[in-house]
Design a protein around this motif. Structure first.
Motif, PDB file in Angstrom:
ATOM      1  N   HIS A   1       0.830  -1.206   0.000  1.00  0.00           N
ATOM      2  CA  HIS A   1       0.000   0.000   0.000  1.00  0.00           C
ATOM      3  C   HIS A   1       0.867   1.260   0.000  1.00  0.00           C
ATOM      4  O   HIS A   1       0.473   2.288  -0.560  1.00  0.00           O
ATOM      5  N   VAL A   2       2.047   1.181   0.627  1.00  0.00           N
ATOM      6  CA  VAL A   2       2.974   2.310   0.572  1.00  0.00           C
ATOM      7  C   VAL A   2       3.430   2.544  -0.865  1.00  0.00           C
ATOM      8  O   VAL A   2       3.497   3.689  -1.345  1.00  0.00           O
ATOM      9  N   ALA A   3       3.735   1.459  -1.576  1.00  0.00           N
ATOM     10  CA  ALA A   3       4.144   1.574  -2.979  1.00  0.00           C
ATOM     11  C   ALA A   3       3.009   2.131  -3.835  1.00  0.00           C
ATOM     12  O   ALA A   3       3.243   2.932  -4.752  1.00  0.00           O
ATOM     13  N   LYS A   4       1.778   1.723  -3.529  1.00  0.00           N
ATOM     14  CA  LYS A   4       0.618   2.243  -4.277  1.00  0.00           C
ATOM     15  C   LYS A   4       0.474   3.742  -4.050  1.00  0.00           C
ATOM     16  O   LYS A   4       0.209   4.500  -4.996  1.00  0.00           O
ATOM     17  N   ARG A   5       0.666   4.170  -2.800  1.00  0.00           N
ATOM     18  CA  ARG A   5       0.567   5.595  -2.486  1.00  0.00           C
ATOM     19  C   ARG A   5       1.667   6.379  -3.190  1.00  0.00           C
ATOM     20  O   ARG A   5       1.431   7.488  -3.696  1.00  0.00           O
ATOM     21  N   ALA A   6       2.878   5.821  -3.234  1.00  0.00           N
ATOM     22  CA  ALA A   6       3.978   6.494  -3.927  1.00  0.00           C
ATOM     23  C   ALA A   6       3.667   6.659  -5.408  1.00  0.00           C
ATOM     24  O   ALA A   6       3.923   7.718  -6.000  1.00  0.00           O
ATOM     25  N   MET A   7       3.102   5.618  -6.029  1.00  0.00           N
ATOM     26  CA  MET A   7       2.731   5.710  -7.434  1.00  0.00           C
ATOM     27  C   MET A   7       1.652   6.760  -7.645  1.00  0.00           C
ATOM     28  O   MET A   7       1.687   7.516  -8.626  1.00  0.00           O
ATOM     29  N   ASP A   8       0.699   6.842  -6.721  1.00  0.00           N
ATOM     30  CA  ASP A   8      -0.362   7.856  -6.814  1.00  0.00           C
ATOM     31  C   ASP A   8       0.240   9.265  -6.803  1.00  0.00           C
ATOM     32  O   ASP A   8      -0.148  10.128  -7.609  1.00  0.00           O
ATOM     33  N   ILE A   9       1.171   9.511  -5.878  1.00  0.00           N
ATOM     34  CA  ILE A   9       1.749  10.851  -5.741  1.00  0.00           C
ATOM     35  C   ILE A   9       2.526  11.236  -6.995  1.00  0.00           C
ATOM     36  O   ILE A   9       2.385  12.351  -7.522  1.00  0.00           O
ATOM     37  N   VAL A  10       3.346  10.307  -7.499  1.00  0.00           N
ATOM     38  CA  VAL A  10       4.191  10.611  -8.660  1.00  0.00           C
ATOM     39  C   VAL A  10       3.333  10.886  -9.896  1.00  0.00           C
ATOM     40  O   VAL A  10       3.508  11.900 -10.591  1.00  0.00           O
ATOM     41  N   ILE A  11       2.385   9.978 -10.180  1.00  0.00           N
ATOM     42  CA  ILE A  11       1.586  10.112 -11.403  1.00  0.00           C
ATOM     43  C   ILE A  11       0.618  11.292 -11.303  1.00  0.00           C
ATOM     44  O   ILE A  11       0.499  12.086 -12.241  1.00  0.00           O
ATOM     45  N   ALA A  12      -0.070  11.424 -10.168  1.00  0.00           N
ATOM     46  CA  ALA A  12      -1.039  12.518 -10.022  1.00  0.00           C
ATOM     47  C   ALA A  12      -0.339  13.868 -10.036  1.00  0.00           C
ATOM     48  O   ALA A  12      -0.807  14.818 -10.686  1.00  0.00           O
ATOM     49  N   GLY A  13       0.798  13.991  -9.317  1.00  0.00           N
ATOM     50  CA  GLY A  13       1.530  15.259  -9.304  1.00  0.00           C
ATOM     51  C   GLY A  13       2.034  15.647 -10.672  1.00  0.00           C
ATOM     52  O   GLY A  13       1.912  16.807 -11.103  1.00  0.00           O
ATOM     53  N   THR A  14       2.590  14.663 -11.401  1.00  0.00           N
ATOM     54  CA  THR A  14       3.090  14.926 -12.756  1.00  0.00           C
ATOM     55  C   THR A  14       1.954  15.323 -13.689  1.00  0.00           C
ATOM     56  O   THR A  14       2.076  16.261 -14.488  1.00  0.00           O
ATOM     57  N   ALA A  15       0.829  14.601 -13.587  1.00  0.00           N
ATOM     58  CA  ALA A  15      -0.312  14.890 -14.457  1.00  0.00           C
ATOM     59  C   ALA A  15      -0.870  16.282 -14.197  1.00  0.00           C
ATOM     60  O   ALA A  15      -1.242  17.009 -15.139  1.00  0.00           O
ATOM     61  N   LEU A  16      -0.948  16.695 -12.935  1.00  0.00           N
ATOM     62  CA  LEU A  16      -1.466  18.028 -12.611  1.00  0.00           C
ATOM     63  C   LEU A  16      -0.592  19.122 -13.208  1.00  0.00           C
ATOM     64  O   LEU A  16      -1.095  20.146 -13.696  1.00  0.00           O
TER      65      LEU A  16
END
Length: 531
Positions: free
Chosen positions: A335-350
């Motif tokens: 779940h930590v890895a999932k959260r890290a992926m969320d932050i990287v992809i969502a931040g980049t996309a924004l």
């Protein structure tokens, strides 16, 4: 020779030849269950001669050619990757440097890398018929084979102090790795197209109680990636097939003791045992003996529901096959890895989509009165409330108009949905069709209220109607997209929507999330069920 009558009004028969001389004899069944007369169910309409002709390229007949194509493509991708590394190392002098000591040494290392990589793909069985074209297992094996091979090569090159080998790790590995995944994906699209046309399917018969057989047949047909073509069934003699069901569409034999002979006569690639047939493990053991020497595999359809393959492990103990099912975990490193992926992809996309956000916000203000964004209270993980953000796609007074439209709902019985909702603005229809109204939820993902992939974010009023087991949807964060998004969206029934969400909650993986994200891109480009 044993004959089985076919059809409701015809006297056509299938001649079941005994195994040829020299093949393994069929083991005598331990349970005969009385005098089982081999006969078909009277509702049979499809003749095996027609079925056999229409699937001539099925099963083992197509697998060999497909695997050969994969070998050729894999070898070509690896060759291009290592040659690119060679040319990058020597630049414009690459052709002439082959005769120099440095060039020949590097070329020898390139050959070692290519052979080791190819051998790794074979050793990890990345072209196994049981995984190609199905799920994420094929991609995982390619990734595992590639990373393990280069890990071992790194040790070897370090021992021999081959400094120039870094070119293979910097260039050849990433280029070849993504090239292999892309080629496998492209071949999988070709395979899907062939299967939709009725080719490249494994011919199987399903045996067991009529209710279990009907259930398995329905599930195989409902799955777009099952890769099976059911051409016949064997049911227990005292258990007639129900009229009007799926069993009317192919040859049905009443008499479990003749299943192996029926499989040989139908020239099938597999025999699927549904449920728990009479005779239990003894019958299955005897059936395995009877299928020796045949080309058909024995496949057991378990009663486990909503359990993905990676959670299932086999461990034999003194001849007893134990089936281990991992209990879902809702915290920890994954779940930590999932959260890290969320932050990287969502931040980049924004960051990259900020100009698109500005344009859409301006168009909304020009199209109708009201704010550009719409905020609504939703229920997140553990029942925590949060405000979800969307681009406004309805008129500003939409919430007050809902009561007048409830009776006209075309939704799944729990959620309000209308294909031609009068509250939706002209621009809003386009935003909804391509899911552009969902883009602001990237901010919810970045803030931790949501995840990129997860169950659909529910309303509080919806959660209040949940049955006990449906609350499991709240064990993880809701998603910007999910299995509901790529499997029909608003066209799904409430039961299917819950089933997909609960399946994801218990079986999600990072690789599965990446696949869902990719499928979401395809669905958005060709929207289905979006309104």
């Amino acid at each position: 020779m044993v004959e089985f009558a076919l059809s409701r009004s015809r006297s056509r028969r299938i001649a079941l030849q005994h195994p040829p001389h020299g093949s393994h004899p069929a083991a005598p069944p331990r349970r005969r269950g009385g005098s089982e007369q081999a006969q078909t169910h009277p509702n049979t309409q499809v003749h095996p001669e027609t079925q056999h002709a229409s699937t001539a390229s099925s099963g083992a007949r197509w697998a060999g050619g497909y695997r050969a194509r994969l070998r050729i493509t894999d070898a070509a991708v690896i060759a291009v990757a290592v040659v690119a590394a060679y040319f990058s190392r020597f630049g414009s002098e690459a052709l002439g440097s082959i005769a120099t000591p440095a060039g020949s040494r590097f070329a020898f290392m390139a050959l070692i890398v290519a052979l080791a990589w190819s051998a790794g793909l074979g050793a990890f069985r990345t072209r196994d018929l049981r995984i190609i074209g199905v799920g994420a297992g094929e991609y995982k094996r390619v990734a595992h084979a590639s990373t393990t091979t280069f890990g071992l090569l790194a040790i070897v090159f370090l021992v021999f102090q081959a400094d120039t080998a870094r070119w293979f790790f910097v260039l050849a590995f990433p280029a070849g790795f993504f090239g292999l995944l892309l080629s496998r994906w492209l071949w999988r699209q070709w395979l899907f197209a062939q299967q939709r046309a009725g080719h490249a399917l494994s011919r199987v018969i399903v045996i067991g109680k009529s209710s279990d057989v009907a259930c398995v047949v329905a599930q195989i047909r409902a799955s777009s990636g099952a890769a099976y073509s059911v051409v016949g069934a064997v049911i227990e003699e005292e258990d007639p097939a129900p009229a009007g069901g799926v069993l009317e569409e192919f040859v049905v034999l009443a008499g479990m003791s003749r299943a192996a002979e029926f499989a040989r006569a139908m020239a099938v690639d597999g025999v699927v045992v549904a449920g728990h047939p009479s005779g239990g493990s003894d019958y299955i053991h005897d059936l395995a003996w009877q299928l020796e020497g045949a080309t058909a595999d024995l496949i057991l359809a378990t009663s486990l529901a909503n359990v993905a393959g990676p959670r299932i492990h086999f461990r034999p103990v003194e001849g007893l096959p134990l089936l281990h099912v991992e209990i879902p975990q809702f915290d920890g490193a994954k779940h930590v890895a999932k959260r890290a992926m969320d932050i990287v992809i969502a931040g980049t996309a924004l960051v990259f989509l900020s100009p698109v956000f500005a344009v859409i916000a301006l168009l909304i203000r020009l199209d109708s009165d009201g704010p550009s964004f719409f905020a609504q209270e939703r229920v997140g993980r553990g029942g925590q409330l949060f405000r979800i953000l969307k681009f406004r796609s309805m008129n500003a007074s939409a919430p007050t108009q809902l009561g007048d439209l409830v009776a006209k709902s075309e939704g799944n019985g729990v959620l309000f949905k209308m294909k031609n909702d009068p509250r939706v603005t002209r621009l809003g229809r386009t935003l909804r069709k391509y899911s552009l109204d969902e883009l602001p939820q990237l901010w919810n993902v970045l803030m931790g209220d949501m995840s990129l992939v997860g169950p659909r974010p529910p309303l509080a009023s919806e959660v209040s109607t949940y049955e006990d087991h449906v609350h499991r949807r709240l064990y993880i964060k809701p998603g910007l997209t999910g299995m509901w998004q790529v499997n029909g969206r608003s066209n799904l029934s409430w039961e299917d929507s819950v089933r997909l969400d609960l399946y994801y909650v218990e079986n999600w993986s990072l690789m599965g999330d990446l696949i869902i994200l990719w499928r979401t891109v395809k669905v958005v480009a060709a929207p289905v069920g979006a309104y």
